[in-house]
Design an enzyme around this catalytic site. Structure first.
Site, PDB file in Angstrom:
ATOM      1  N   LYS A 112     -49.396  31.618  37.398  1.00 44.07           N
ATOM      2  CA  LYS A 112     -48.656  31.860  38.636  1.00 44.07           C
ATOM      3  C   LYS A 112     -49.297  31.092  39.794  1.00 44.07           C
ATOM      4  O   LYS A 112     -48.613  30.358  40.517  1.00 44.07           O
ATOM      5  CB  LYS A 112     -48.627  33.357  38.962  1.00 44.07           C
ATOM      6  N   ASP A 130     -43.913  35.877  40.147  1.00 44.10           N
ATOM      7  CA  ASP A 130     -44.587  37.021  40.756  1.00 44.10           C
ATOM      8  C   ASP A 130     -43.731  38.266  40.518  1.00 44.10           C
ATOM      9  O   ASP A 130     -42.743  38.217  39.774  1.00 44.10           O
ATOM     10  CB  ASP A 130     -44.858  36.770  42.238  1.00 44.10           C
TER      11      ASP A 130
END
Length: 222
Positions: A112, A130
């Site tokens: 991420k 996310d």
């Protein structure tokens, strides 16, 4: 759905303030378990005091912990940031590498964070999974996966690679402003007619508008 959300948020962008790949990398690491707003309050002082990877690596731990305390989990974050500085100096001449395979080997950096840095600091398309992105793509029926890596690959296959970074921004914006985790504002959502999860949240338009946040909340009262 993406096209309509893109039209709604043509200005969607990374909401962390940064002036270099290093600043974005550190800010993204610090954003865990806190808000971008809080990180943006802390990083100007942090980067003024520690402007490069070598400075981060050689930081006074007590001093850095005091700077990072408002972000929460400040001891663990101080450890990650200092180790990050060491790794960058020792392995990459103090520079942030523009490759996902290299980024994910750094302390405190997962896919991420790597995709945030690639997409926003280097212009290399990446999908940032996310909590907002994962929630929305499951509500939209684009995937049923829970594992972020599987979500990234499955959703990525649905879109042209060039759109990945903006797709991430648009969905994160919508998740923060309208399609909330506990009380999505279904009755004020511009893509409600297309969404298979319509009805999971407040469908009354008046009540739903009260749930909108940021600039959408201002639009609702204008």
């Amino acid at each position: 759905m993406y096209r309509e959300l893109h039209d709604l948020y043509p200005y969607a962008h990374c909401e962390l303030d940064f002036e270099s790949p290093l600043q974005l990398l550190v800010a993204t690491v610090l954003s865990a378990q806190t808000t971008d707003v809080m990180v943006n309050k802390v990083t100007p002082t942090l980067f003024a005091r520690y402007p490069d990877a070598a400075a981060l690596a050689g930081a006074d731990r007590t001093e850095m912990e005091a700077l990072l305390k408002p972000t929460g989990f400040f001891r663990a974050k101080t450890d990650s940031v200092m180790k990050l500085g060491v790794a960058l100096v020792e392995r990459f001449d103090g520079e942030v590498p523009p490759r996902l395979a290299d980024l994910v080997t750094l302390p405190g950096v997962g896919r991420k964070t790597a995709n945030v840095v690639l997409g926003n600091a280097f212009g290399i398309p990446g999908i940032t999974v996310d909590t907002h992105f994962g929630r929305l793509v499951r509500r939209f029926g684009w995937t049923t996966e829970l594992d972020p890596v599987k979500v990234e690959h499955e959703v990525g296959a649905l879109f042209a690679r060039k759109d990945w970074t903006m797709l991430s921004h648009v969905l994160i914006f919508h998740g923060r402003r309208t399609c909330h985790a506990k009380k999505p504002a279904c009755g004020a959502c511009p893509i409600a007619r297309l969404c298979p999860a319509y009805g999971d949240g407040e469908t009354d338009p008046v009540k739903a508008r009260k749930l909108l946040k940021y600039e959408r909340a201002q639009e609702a009262t204008a």
